[in-house]
Design an enzyme around this catalytic site. Structure first.
Site, mmCIF file in Angstrom:
data_model
loop_
_atom_site.group_PDB
_atom_site.id
_atom_site.type_symbol
_atom_site.label_atom_id
_atom_site.label_comp_id
_atom_site.label_asym_id
_atom_site.label_seq_id
_atom_site.Cartn_x
_atom_site.Cartn_y
_atom_site.Cartn_z
ATOM 1 N N SER A 9 -8.424 6.260 -8.025
ATOM 2 C CA SER A 9 -7.282 6.704 -8.827
ATOM 3 C C SER A 9 -7.534 6.222 -10.257
ATOM 4 C CB SER A 9 -5.995 6.092 -8.273
ATOM 5 O OG SER A 9 -5.061 5.943 -9.322
ATOM 6 N N ASP A 35 -2.391 10.034 -11.139
ATOM 7 C CA ASP A 35 -1.018 9.623 -10.835
ATOM 8 C C ASP A 35 -0.098 10.074 -11.957
ATOM 9 O OD1 ASP A 35 -1.146 8.150 -8.358
ATOM 10 O OD2 ASP A 35 -2.406 6.731 -9.434
ATOM 11 N N HIS A 64 -1.100 13.292 -7.734
ATOM 12 C CA HIS A 64 -0.022 12.601 -7.014
ATOM 13 C C HIS A 64 1.204 12.562 -7.915
ATOM 14 C CE1 HIS A 64 1.455 8.490 -5.238
ATOM 15 N NE2 HIS A 64 2.235 9.488 -4.901
ATOM 16 N N GLY A 145 4.440 3.135 -8.491
ATOM 17 C CA GLY A 145 4.781 2.865 -9.891
ATOM 18 C C GLY A 145 3.698 2.120 -10.654
ATOM 19 N N PHE A 146 3.017 1.216 -9.959
ATOM 20 C CA PHE A 146 2.034 0.397 -10.677
ATOM 21 C C PHE A 146 0.817 0.142 -9.799
ATOM 22 C CE2 PHE A 146 6.221 -0.509 -12.264
ATOM 23 C CZ PHE A 146 6.041 -0.434 -13.637
ATOM 24 N N GLY A 148 -2.404 -2.446 -8.842
ATOM 25 C CA GLY A 148 -2.586 -3.889 -8.814
ATOM 26 C C GLY A 148 -1.571 -4.626 -7.950
ATOM 27 N N ASP A 174 -2.576 4.602 -0.119
ATOM 28 C CA ASP A 174 -2.631 4.393 -1.568
ATOM 29 C C ASP A 174 -1.804 3.164 -1.919
ATOM 30 O OD1 ASP A 174 -2.614 4.612 -4.319
ATOM 31 O OD2 ASP A 174 -1.455 6.460 -4.376
ATOM 32 N N GLY A 175 -2.487 2.182 -2.511
ATOM 33 C CA GLY A 175 -1.798 0.972 -2.951
ATOM 34 C C GLY A 175 -2.414 -0.263 -2.338
ATOM 35 N N GLY A 176 -3.013 -1.085 -3.187
ATOM 36 C CA GLY A 176 -3.568 -2.355 -2.716
ATOM 37 C C GLY A 176 -4.781 -2.209 -1.815
ATOM 38 N N SER A 197 -7.272 -0.220 -9.013
ATOM 39 C CA SER A 197 -7.755 -1.446 -9.663
ATOM 40 C C SER A 197 -9.009 -1.983 -8.972
ATOM 41 C CB SER A 197 -6.658 -2.509 -9.712
ATOM 42 O OG SER A 197 -6.071 -2.697 -8.455
HETATM 43 C C1 DX5 Z 1 0.812 3.422 -7.345
HETATM 44 C C2 DX5 Z 1 -0.175 4.556 -7.521
HETATM 45 C C3 DX5 Z 1 -1.496 4.183 -7.033
HETATM 46 C C4 DX5 Z 1 -2.067 3.061 -7.771
HETATM 47 C C5 DX5 Z 1 -2.897 2.267 -6.835
HETATM 48 O O1 DX5 Z 1 2.002 3.750 -7.834
HETATM 49 O O2 DX5 Z 1 0.234 5.655 -6.797
HETATM 50 O O3 DX5 Z 1 -2.410 5.256 -6.988
HETATM 51 O O4 DX5 Z 1 -2.780 3.487 -8.868
HETATM 52 O O5 DX5 Z 1 -3.422 1.207 -7.509
HETATM 53 P P1 DX5 Z 1 -4.162 0.007 -6.788
HETATM 54 O O6 DX5 Z 1 -5.294 0.587 -6.004
HETATM 55 O O7 DX5 Z 1 -4.569 -0.859 -7.909
HETATM 56 O O8 DX5 Z 1 -3.121 -0.618 -5.900
#
Ligand code: DX5
Length: 217
Positions: A9, A35, A64, A145-146, A148, A174-176, A197
């Site tokens: 992403s 995103d 997304h 939303g974010f 990391g 998706d996420g972490g 990230s």
């Molecule tokens: C979160 C996004 C993700 C995000 C994942 O709101 O939808 O795609 O960029 O980021 P990491 O892989 O750093 O958790």
């Protein structure tokens, strides 16, 4: 289960040299995720369709949409933004659409694969009526939303349930996602791994992707 796919992403890539960042990972990416956030559905904002104008990649995009009520007209703008890009899919959130079946139909009628996403706390039942209409189901493993944030492992039983019902469906997380969490997600039944990230904050992005692939074999 379908083959494992890696989807960087580009949210946490260096936006000042975004096409160079993309070039680095292109040969190791099945899709690239863009995103899109509206500061309404999620407490963060990104550019809209105009963001695609500057992108240059041969890798198909996974869009997304973390936005409230994405209209047909809005979705069309992504498709038309840059004729050099290939749009693989547009994903909308079940929580963000009053009539998600209609939104998915609109995306399909525009010639793009519609996909559906659900937040960590949303019940699986909410998306079941649409599973046969979509190309992929996206399980958020953080509150959207974010990048990391920490992977929410409580989502795994829902993934397992859907995988049992749909052995051939592409199931995305998706996420972490990182070297520790990707194997957990794959074991639960996910096969499409989004990572931001973990990839773009790595010294060596290609090695990061190769390591991720290896960790889930
Ligand atoms: C979160 C996004 C993700 C995000 C994942 O709101 O939808 O795609 O960029 O980021 P990491 O892989 O750093 O958790």
């Amino acid at each position: 289960m379908p083959s494992i796919k890696i989807v960087p992403s580009i949210l946490s890539a260096n936006q000042e040299k975004i096409n160079e960042e993309i070039k680095e990972v292109e040969d190791y990416s099945d899709l690239l995720q863009v995103d899109v956030m509206d500061n309404k559905f999620v407490p963060n904002i990104t550019p809209g369709p105009e963001y695609l104008e500057k992108l240059d990649t041969k890798v198909p995009l996974d869009i997304h949409l973390m936005v409230l009520e994405p209209s047909e007209e809005y979705v069309r703008k992504f498709i038309d933004a840059n004729p050099k890009l290939k749009i693989n899919n547009i994903t909308v959130h079940v929580e963000a659409c009053a009539d998600v079946g209609k939104t998915l139909d609109e995306i399909r009628n525009l010639g793009v694969k519609p996909c559906i996403a659900l937040n960590p706390k949303t019940d699986l039942e909410k998306i079941l009526p649409y599973v046969d209409k979509v190309g992929m189901v996206l399980f958020m493993t953080v509150e959207p939303g974010f990048s990391g944030q920490k992977f929410i492992a409580d989502v795994m039983p829902k993934i397992g349930e859907l995988r049992e019902m749909k052995p051939e469906l592409d199931i995305q997380v998706d996420g972490g996602v990182n070297l520790e969490t990707a194997p957990i997600a794959v074991k639960a039944g996910a096969n499409v791994l989004v990572a931001s990230s973990y990839v773009f904050k790595s010294e060596d992005k290609v090695k990061a992707i190769k390591d991720l692939m290896e960790a889930v074999q």
